[in-house]
Structure formats: structure tokens, C-alpha cells
Design an enzyme around this catalytic site. Sequence first.
Site, PDB file in Angstrom:
ATOM      1  CG  ASN A 199      39.176  36.743  40.428  1.00 57.68           C
ATOM      2  OD1 ASN A 199      39.283  36.613  39.213  1.00 57.68           O
ATOM      3  ND2 ASN A 199      39.273  37.926  41.035  1.00 57.68           N
ATOM      4  CG  HIS A 235      44.807  43.724  37.510  1.00 54.39           C
ATOM      5  ND1 HIS A 235      43.944  44.753  37.194  1.00 54.39           N
ATOM      6  CD2 HIS A 235      44.175  42.965  38.446  1.00 54.39           C
ATOM      7  CE1 HIS A 235      42.836  44.617  37.924  1.00 54.39           C
ATOM      8  NE2 HIS A 235      42.947  43.547  38.672  1.00 54.39           N
TER       9      HIS A 235
END
Length: 350
Positions: A199, A235
Site C-alpha cells: 500500500n 489522499h
Amino acid sequence: MVQLQLHLLAALLPALALAIPSPVAPRSPATNLAGAASKDNKRYFGDAYQSFYLADPRYGPILDSQFSAYTPENEMKWEVIEPTRGVFNWTGSDLIVAHAKKTHSIVRGHNFCWDSQTPSYVTSITDPTELTQVLEEHINAVLGRYGNDLYAFDVINEPLNDNGTIKSSVWSNVLGENYIETALTIAHKAAPNVKLYINDYNIEGVNSKSQALATIAKNLLDKGVPLHGIGFESHFIGGELPGDISQSMKQFTDLGLDVAITELDIRVPVDSSGIANATVRKLQADNYATVVQACLDNGNCPGVTVWGFDDGHSWIPGVFAGQGDANLYDFNYQPKPAYYSTLAALQNGK
Ligand SMILES: *[C@@H]1O[C@H](CO)[C@@H](O)[C@H](O)[C@H]1NC(C)=O
Ligand SMILES: *[C@@H]1O[C@H](CO)[C@@H](O)[C@H](O)[C@H]1NC(C)=O
Ligand SMILES: *[C@@H]1O[C@H](CO)[C@@H](O)[C@H](O)[C@H]1NC(C)=O
């Protein structure tokens, strides 16, 4: 009442094997995010949260009706779950896993090897044999407890610098780049049915970092290392999405890997009360839909997880001064334009 009906409906669908980890989390009706995402039994729509958020009576009803996948925002991180070697705190993670069973949702575990939120008894180790031993104990304990309850796990979190080199951490400094293979191999042995992920952030476009990660992933797969997916954290900053999210996903899905959106939020400029104006929220809504569409356009994107669904539980204002309003719901748990654009994208998409 509505909740009861959803669960009864789910219970009537044995062929969908809800008891086993699966990206398929059928919900009905398609007037909520999880229901729309599960169209044709295809995708989940997830939220990252902490167990104690449910103390606010407004949290649970939205979590239960809109989301079919949970990521423990903090409660499976090393510093929380094994703060002292051999001493485990299962409180928060047990609650999240139990809640997932109750709502027929899946859980994405998060994380094992990271350069942050790891206790000093780990980060101070300099001997490779001891570090490997501590890592193996940790993974075996967590996956020993939850291996049958998890859909996926972010085994490796944020391993790269933006220029594509391996980031400095106790893992890379003591074990070398090989720590990635070591951790994935231990995790697969402990929980053969859990999809294992790397990730990271800033890999959502085609750039030095995502290209370097694609090379690493290919080398691991060529060696037969158990790697199943890549997490695009996502994000984002409003108005600054990479224009090539689909192409970046393809770098990994062409290797046979899944790519999940794992930590989506889109921060924007806010006023002194932490709120963005309507123009900005419209732009943000368009951006949310774009990200969701990139997932829907790829047959190997199993789902989208937002990093908190409401502005009241967002990490953004505490870290980025003057920015916020990054989530689907506002401080009063009211859906924002981003919620409606996300829902529409899921309903209209394939
Ligand atoms: C264990 O974790 C829970 C949930 O995160 C937390 O509230 C509690 O303080 C922790 N307990 C200890 C002994 O650290
Ligand atoms: C890559 O970035 C890291 C972290 O910023 C830096 O320490 C390193 O020197 C850079 N390497 C190259 C080859 O640019
Ligand atoms: C909305 O906020 C943005 C960002 O702060 C600002 O640039 C823009 O002028 C504002 N628009 C209106 C109509 O207030």
C-alpha cells in the site's frame, strides 16, 4: 428495521458465500454506496474507522447502511496491537472484526511493515535474525487470530520514496529490500486465504514511484512471492488529481494484481470553521467521481475505501493547515455533493 431487512436479505443469499472473505458484499438497495458498489456482485465500498467512533450514536447507522468493508484506521497498527513484545491488545481490532461479521462486511487489515507507528522495541533492533523473529511472531499472532476473518492485509505500507528508491526504515535498514519478500512470505504461510497488499501514496499516477513499484512487484511475482494487490491510498488534493489514474492502475493489473483504492479523501481549502464553499465542494465531488470511475473501469479493482466518511473524524485538518472538508459527509453527518457524485458514479458504472 431497515438494517434488519438488509441482514435478512443477505442471509437469503447463500450462494454468495458471505461467510468467506470476498470482495463481494451484496447489499440492497442500490440507493446506498455499498449497495451500488455491489451491483452484479462486483465491488465493496469501505470505510476506515476506529472502534470507539461508534460511541457517537450517529456513526453506526451510516457505517452499517453505506459501507461493506472496514479498515481499522489505527487498531491493527503495530504500536496499538503489540505495544510491548508479546503483549497484545486485541480490544479495538476484535470490535471491528465482530462488527464486520454482524453486518456481513469484509475487513482489510492494516498494516505490518511501516516506518511509522511502530514501537521503539522494534525500531531499535539492529540484528537481522532478531528483527525477522519479532516480525514473524507479530504476523503469526495477528493472522493467527484473524486469518479466517480478513479479506486482505496491507502487509507492506509506504515502502518507497517519491523518487522510487526504498524508504529508510528499520525494515529496509536492517533487512534490506528483501524485507518485503520476507514479510509477504510469512503472512501467506500464516493466512493463505488473505489477499496480501503493498500500500502506498503518490503511486496513483504514472511516475517514478509507481514505475519503481511496478518493477518491484514484477520481480516479486517472477520469484513466486505471494503478492496479490497494490493499494492506491489516494489522499488527493481537490483539483490536483493525476490525469492518468487508469494507466497507473494498468501498470499493476497487467501483472495480474488487484489494485484497490484504500484511503481515499480529497482535501480542499477551508474557512476558519473548517468548511469549504460550494464551488470547491462541486470540484471535489467531480474528483471523487473520477477516482471511483477509475476503479469501475478496471476489472481488477475490487473496491474503494474512504479514510473516514465524515469530516468530524478526518486526519486532514490536524496535519494540513487551512485544508479539510475532505470526506463524503460533513461535521453534522450530512451527505455532501461528493457523496451524491460518488453514489451516482457507482450506480451508473459497470
Ligand atoms: C487497547 O486498545 C484500546 C482500543 O484502541 C484502547 O482504548 C486501550 O487503551 C488499549 N489498552 C491498553 C492497555 O493499552
Ligand atoms: C531519493 O529520495 C530520498 C528521500 O528523499 C533521498 O534520500 C535519496 O538521496 C534520493 N535518491 C536519489 C537517487 O535521488
Ligand atoms: C471558494 O473558495 C476558494 C478556495 O478558497 C476560493 O478560491 C474561491 O474564490 C471561493 N469562491 C467563492 C464563490 O467564494
